[in-house]
Design a protein around this motif. Structure first.
Motif, short mmCIF file in Angstrom:
data_model
loop_
_atom_site.label_atom_id
_atom_site.label_comp_id
_atom_site.label_asym_id
_atom_site.label_seq_id
_atom_site.Cartn_x
_atom_site.Cartn_y
_atom_site.Cartn_z
N PRO A 151 -2.43 -6.11 7.24
CA PRO A 151 -1.64 -5.68 8.39
C PRO A 151 -1.66 -4.17 8.54
O PRO A 151 -2.11 -3.45 7.63
CB PRO A 151 -0.22 -6.16 8.02
CG PRO A 151 -0.19 -6.04 6.53
CD PRO A 151 -1.59 -6.39 6.06
N PHE A 152 -1.22 -3.69 9.70
CA PHE A 152 -1.01 -2.26 9.93
C PHE A 152 -2.27 -1.45 9.61
O PHE A 152 -2.26 -0.53 8.80
CB PHE A 152 0.18 -1.76 9.11
CG PHE A 152 1.39 -2.65 9.18
CD1 PHE A 152 2.04 -2.86 10.39
CD2 PHE A 152 1.87 -3.29 8.05
CE1 PHE A 152 3.15 -3.70 10.47
CE2 PHE A 152 2.98 -4.13 8.11
CZ PHE A 152 3.63 -4.33 9.32
N ASP A 154 -4.04 0.87 10.81
CA ASP A 154 -4.25 2.31 11.00
C ASP A 154 -3.09 3.15 10.46
O ASP A 154 -3.00 4.34 10.77
CB ASP A 154 -4.48 2.59 12.49
CG ASP A 154 -5.75 1.92 12.99
OD1 ASP A 154 -6.81 2.16 12.38
OD2 ASP A 154 -5.66 1.13 13.95
N VAL A 155 -2.23 2.55 9.65
CA VAL A 155 -1.16 3.30 8.99
C VAL A 155 -1.69 3.81 7.65
O VAL A 155 -2.05 3.02 6.78
CB VAL A 155 0.09 2.44 8.77
CG1 VAL A 155 1.17 3.24 8.04
CG2 VAL A 155 0.63 1.92 10.10
N SER A 192 -5.94 4.67 5.43
CA SER A 192 -5.47 3.45 6.06
C SER A 192 -6.26 2.25 5.55
O SER A 192 -7.36 2.40 4.99
CB SER A 192 -5.63 3.55 7.58
OG SER A 192 -7.01 3.53 7.92
N GLU A 212 -7.42 -7.29 11.22
CA GLU A 212 -5.99 -6.96 11.17
C GLU A 212 -5.13 -8.21 11.23
O GLU A 212 -5.27 -9.05 12.14
CB GLU A 212 -5.62 -6.02 12.31
CG GLU A 212 -4.17 -5.55 12.23
CD GLU A 212 -3.97 -4.18 12.82
OE1 GLU A 212 -2.91 -3.58 12.57
OE2 GLU A 212 -4.88 -3.69 13.50
N GLU A 215 2.09 -9.29 11.42
CA GLU A 215 3.12 -9.15 10.39
C GLU A 215 3.52 -10.51 9.82
O GLU A 215 3.71 -10.64 8.60
CB GLU A 215 4.34 -8.44 10.97
CG GLU A 215 5.38 -8.08 9.93
CD GLU A 215 6.46 -7.16 10.46
OE1 GLU A 215 7.54 -7.12 9.86
OE2 GLU A 215 6.22 -6.49 11.49
N LEU A 235 6.37 -4.73 3.30
CA LEU A 235 5.99 -4.69 4.71
C LEU A 235 6.60 -3.48 5.41
O LEU A 235 5.96 -2.85 6.27
CB LEU A 235 6.42 -5.98 5.41
CG LEU A 235 5.58 -7.22 5.10
CD1 LEU A 235 6.24 -8.46 5.69
CD2 LEU A 235 4.16 -7.08 5.63
N LEU A 238 4.51 -0.45 4.38
CA LEU A 238 3.18 -0.48 4.97
C LEU A 238 3.21 -0.26 6.47
O LEU A 238 2.30 0.38 7.04
CB LEU A 238 2.50 -1.81 4.67
CG LEU A 238 2.19 -2.13 3.20
CD1 LEU A 238 1.58 -3.52 3.08
CD2 LEU A 238 1.26 -1.09 2.60
N GLY A 239 4.24 -0.78 7.13
CA GLY A 239 4.28 -0.72 8.58
C GLY A 239 5.06 0.44 9.16
O GLY A 239 4.69 0.99 10.21
N SER A 240 6.13 0.84 8.48
CA SER A 240 6.99 1.93 8.98
C SER A 240 7.35 2.87 7.85
O SER A 240 8.53 3.01 7.48
CB SER A 240 8.25 1.35 9.62
OG SER A 240 7.94 0.46 10.67
N ARG A 246 4.63 9.01 3.49
CA ARG A 246 3.33 9.41 4.02
C ARG A 246 2.82 10.69 3.36
O ARG A 246 1.62 10.97 3.38
CB ARG A 246 3.43 9.66 5.52
CG ARG A 246 3.66 8.44 6.38
CD ARG A 246 3.82 8.86 7.83
NE ARG A 246 4.11 7.78 8.74
CZ ARG A 246 3.20 7.10 9.42
NH1 ARG A 246 1.91 7.42 9.28
NH2 ARG A 246 3.53 6.12 10.24
#
Length: 275
Positions: A151-152, A154-155, A192, A212, A215, A235, A238-240, A246
């Protein structure tokens, strides 16, 4: 003597090898360990550190402890305060705890760190972010189909090579100046999942496709081997991720005097598992 728990894992195995190569006396502890898992001269103990009855055999002659608990430690009845008290009573004076970056961000409870700080032992906290070795989960799909599904896509997060965690732990166990310190351990650059797939392609010499996951798809896949609370926390990171999650930390370089290893370096060292 240095006791290393979790001695057969990605961090513990490297730490045992590093300490033994430096001439330290080492006791390597895991629920399933044998002499074949460690260098010559390293004492092995099969023990479950969540069981009080197993603690008595761990600390004979030891003065330092690397403490790594399993994901099911609390559910199995583990008590870090009790473990630390047993270590101190046996003569251990310094503990290096493998904690988590999530303690600093508030995503994970600080109970283990608090128990160690209250133990009366000298302490050093290691707070790593995501492990580069989590990419081993993709080994079957890369070998079979040359695909990474995550998932995610491009994070980007600065994942840490477990070898760097072990190297920092070795310094904190062997050298002075680390008592009372908390080190946030990350890699030297964010990357990423899509970029990780490309790194595998470069190492293998052929394209590795990135697919990809939604979620919900990721949640279902992770629930097969993680408890729900860990799935949701993972999650969320990884997502937020927060700005701190970061951010690249330079603590690896401060302790080791060199930059941390990149994800590309980790892939090059482990590429055989993905062929």
């Amino acid at each position: 003597m240095i006791v290393v728990t979790g001695a057969t894992g990605n961090v513990g195995r490297r730490l045992v090898e590093t300490l033994a190569a430096a001439g330290e006396k080492v006791t390597a502890v895991s629920r399933r360990i044998s002499a074949a898992d460690v260098p010559d001269g390293v004492r092995t103990v099969q023990a479950d550190i969540a069981k009080p009855a197993d603690l008595n055999q761990l600390f004979d002659g030891a003065d330092r402890l690397f403490l790594l608990t399993s994901g099911d430690y609390l559910a199995a009845g583990g008590d870090v305060a009790e473990l630390a008290a047993a270590a101190r009573q046996a003569g251990v004076r310094r503990v290096v705890l493998l904690s988590s970056q999530g303690v600093g961000s508030g995503r994970h409870a600080p109970a283990f760190e608090e128990a160690v700080k209250a133990s009366g032992l000298e302490w050093t906290m290691l707070r790593p972010g995501g492990f580069a070795s989590n990419a081993f989960q993709w080994a079957p799909s890369i070998r079979a189909d040359r695909v990474v599904a995550a998932p995610f896509g491009d994070v980007a997060l600065p994942v840490i090579d477990p070898a760097d965690i072990a190297d920092v732990a070795a310094v904190a166990l062997r050298e002075t100046g680390h008592n009372g310190q908390t080190y946030v351990l990350t890699g030297p650059e964010p990357i990423s999942p899509r970029q990780q797939a490309a790194a595998f392609g470069d190492a293998l010499g052929e394209p590795v496709r990135f697919a990809e996951l939604g979620e919900d798809e990721a949640r279902a896949a992770m629930s097969a081997f993680m408890p729900p609370v860990v799935v949701e926390a993972t999650l969320a990171i990884l997502g937020s991720p927060t700005e701190d999650e970061r951010r690249v930390s330079h603590d690896v370089e401060r302790v080791l005097g060199r930059p941390g290893r990149t994800f590309t370096e980790w892939v090059a060292r482990n590429v055989a598992a993905f062929k």
